[in-house]
Design a protein around this motif. Structure first.
Motif, PDB file in Angstrom:
ATOM      1  N   THR A   8      26.556 -50.256 -11.972  1.00 45.52           N
ATOM      2  CA  THR A   8      25.678 -50.366 -12.923  1.00 45.52           C
ATOM      3  C   THR A   8      27.162 -50.584 -14.134  1.00 45.52           C
ATOM      4  OG1 THR A   8      23.213 -50.128 -12.950  1.00 45.52           O
ATOM      5  CG2 THR A   8      24.438 -51.088 -14.804  1.00 45.52           C
ATOM      6  N   GLN A  17      31.538 -60.746 -20.714  1.00 45.67           N
ATOM      7  CA  GLN A  17      30.301 -59.562 -20.082  1.00 45.67           C
ATOM      8  C   GLN A  17      29.499 -59.361 -20.901  1.00 45.67           C
ATOM      9  OE1 GLN A  17      34.299 -57.560 -20.763  1.00 45.67           O
ATOM     10  NE2 GLN A  17      35.735 -58.303 -18.803  1.00 45.67           N
ATOM     11  N   HIS A  21      27.437 -55.963 -15.632  1.00 48.00           N
ATOM     12  CA  HIS A  21      27.459 -56.475 -14.304  1.00 48.00           C
ATOM     13  C   HIS A  21      26.997 -55.430 -13.662  1.00 48.00           C
ATOM     14  CE1 HIS A  21      28.932 -59.006 -11.247  1.00 48.00           C
ATOM     15  NE2 HIS A  21      29.970 -58.105 -11.117  1.00 48.00           N
ATOM     16  N   ASN A  22      27.096 -55.115 -12.332  1.00 50.50           N
ATOM     17  CA  ASN A  22      26.171 -53.970 -11.383  1.00 50.50           C
ATOM     18  C   ASN A  22      27.124 -55.193  -9.458  1.00 50.50           C
ATOM     19  OD1 ASN A  22      24.553 -56.692 -10.397  1.00 50.50           O
ATOM     20  ND2 ASN A  22      22.909 -55.470 -11.372  1.00 50.50           N
ATOM     21  N   ASN A  38      30.612 -57.038  -4.889  1.00 47.34           N
ATOM     22  CA  ASN A  38      30.168 -58.119  -6.144  1.00 47.34           C
ATOM     23  C   ASN A  38      29.824 -59.588  -6.429  1.00 47.34           C
ATOM     24  OD1 ASN A  38      30.638 -59.145  -9.075  1.00 47.34           O
ATOM     25  ND2 ASN A  38      32.140 -56.981  -9.419  1.00 47.34           N
ATOM     26  N   GLY A  40      30.003 -61.095  -8.580  1.00 52.98           N
ATOM     27  CA  GLY A  40      30.125 -61.848 -10.042  1.00 52.98           C
ATOM     28  C   GLY A  40      31.651 -62.096 -10.325  1.00 52.98           C
ATOM     29  N   TYR A  60      29.839 -69.591  -8.407  1.00 53.91           N
ATOM     30  CA  TYR A  60      30.136 -67.722  -8.696  1.00 53.91           C
ATOM     31  C   TYR A  60      30.397 -67.583  -6.937  1.00 53.91           C
ATOM     32  CZ  TYR A  60      29.559 -66.224 -12.685  1.00 53.91           C
ATOM     33  OH  TYR A  60      29.609 -65.472 -14.461  1.00 53.91           O
ATOM     34  N   TYR A  74      36.946 -51.486 -14.700  1.00 58.36           N
ATOM     35  CA  TYR A  74      36.338 -51.496 -15.571  1.00 58.36           C
ATOM     36  C   TYR A  74      36.450 -50.581 -16.014  1.00 58.36           C
ATOM     37  CZ  TYR A  74      33.443 -54.858 -12.804  1.00 58.36           C
ATOM     38  OH  TYR A  74      32.944 -56.209 -12.015  1.00 58.36           O
ATOM     39  N   ASN A 119      21.725 -65.213 -10.594  1.00 54.01           N
ATOM     40  CA  ASN A 119      23.052 -64.464 -10.977  1.00 54.01           C
ATOM     41  C   ASN A 119      23.143 -63.403 -10.543  1.00 54.01           C
ATOM     42  OD1 ASN A 119      21.026 -61.998 -12.259  1.00 54.01           O
ATOM     43  ND2 ASN A 119      22.352 -62.419 -14.060  1.00 54.01           N
ATOM     44  N   CYS A 120      24.736 -62.721 -10.602  1.00 56.74           N
ATOM     45  CA  CYS A 120      25.197 -61.392 -10.463  1.00 56.74           C
ATOM     46  C   CYS A 120      24.018 -59.868  -9.760  1.00 56.74           C
ATOM     47  CB  CYS A 120      26.286 -60.759 -10.797  1.00 56.74           C
ATOM     48  SG  CYS A 120      26.017 -60.203 -12.580  1.00 56.74           S
ATOM     49  N   SER A 121      22.901 -60.128 -10.557  1.00 52.68           N
ATOM     50  CA  SER A 121      22.132 -59.205 -10.561  1.00 52.68           C
ATOM     51  C   SER A 121      20.877 -59.674  -9.852  1.00 52.68           C
ATOM     52  CB  SER A 121      21.966 -58.723 -12.369  1.00 52.68           C
ATOM     53  OG  SER A 121      20.550 -57.262 -11.916  1.00 52.68           O
ATOM     54  N   PRO A 188      21.447 -55.897 -15.450  1.00 50.19           N
ATOM     55  CA  PRO A 188      21.644 -55.314 -14.529  1.00 50.19           C
ATOM     56  C   PRO A 188      21.265 -54.167 -15.766  1.00 50.19           C
ATOM     57  CG  PRO A 188      23.669 -56.584 -14.874  1.00 50.19           C
ATOM     58  CD  PRO A 188      22.916 -57.474 -15.409  1.00 50.19           C
TER      59      PRO A 188
END
Length: 224
Positions: A8, A17, A21-22, A38, A40, A60, A74, A119-121, A188
């Motif tokens: 995370t 951002q 994110h995770n 990932n 994202g 995405y 990161y 979404n990414c999470s 996330p």
């Protein structure tokens, strides 16, 4: 041994951002994996990027990077990194690793992003829940959240006035409906907190799910 870690990342300073994110970190020497999967990634060259971003309709894709390479990126952005090692059975961990490798293939990697529902999470949530045979959804799918989607969006973007204003004007009434804790895992940080809470609850089928919970890097940025 196949190690599975929920990774995370805290919010950053740039507008995309702000929600954090995770990803899922898979470590398996025999499989040649020490990578974070990932969900994202996106292409700035997409036509109408900013408008599509504000509407939550970007294309995405998922990709895997060597873990230390990704973590360095990161850290350079001064974003916190929390890792939670999960106690999956060997067959569960291998099933998850196989799924993620397949998702990262060029023919499978793209998906139509949605701020709240895809979404990414949520992709990380769904992959973990599938590997865990539905444990997360069984616990949180019917638990009413304390905030709706608009409340969460305001909380996470209010420090950036123009992003906050753009989203506030662009979001429709669906974000005002009541949602479940499961739905809140589009954030996330909420997913990470809930994994820790769930694994620490005696008498639940996921008690002891988180074997390790470590901060790799603490950001100096103010939290949401």
């Amino acid at each position: 041994d196949t190690e599975v870690w929920l990774v995370t990342y805290g919010p950053g300073e740039i507008y995309w951002q702000r929600f954090g994110h995770n990803g899922i970190w898979i470590r398996d020497e025999d499989l040649g994996l020490d990578h974070v999967f990932n969900f994202g990634f996106f292409d700035f060259a997409q036509k109408g990027f900013l408008q599509n971003f504000l509407q939550g309709r970007l294309l995405y894709f998922v990709a895997a990077q060597p873990a230390q390479q990704e973590f360095s990126q990161y850290i350079n952005e001064n974003r916190s990194i929390r890792v939670q090692r999960l106690a999956l059975a060997p067959e569960q961990a291998l099933k998850l690793a196989d799924f993620l490798v397949n998702e990262a293939q060029p023919a499978n990697r793209d998906y139509l992003y949605d701020y709240y529902w895809n979404n990414c999470s949520t992709r990380v949530r769904d992959a973990l829940d599938s590997a865990l045979d539905g444990v997360l959804y069984n616990r949180y799918g019917s638990l009413t959240a304390k905030m709706n989607m608009r409340d969460q969006t305001r909380r996470l973007t209010i420090a950036g006035f123009w992003l906050y204003l753009g989203l506030e004007l662009g979001l429709g009434s669906p974000v005002d409906q009541r949602v479940t804790r499961w739905d809140e895992f589009f954030i996330p940080g909420v997913l990470a907190v809930s994994m820790a809470e769930l694994s620490g609850s005696s008498g639940t089928e996921a008690a002891g799910l988180v074997l390790e919970d470590t901060m790799i890097y603490d950001s100096t940025l103010p939290g949401p």
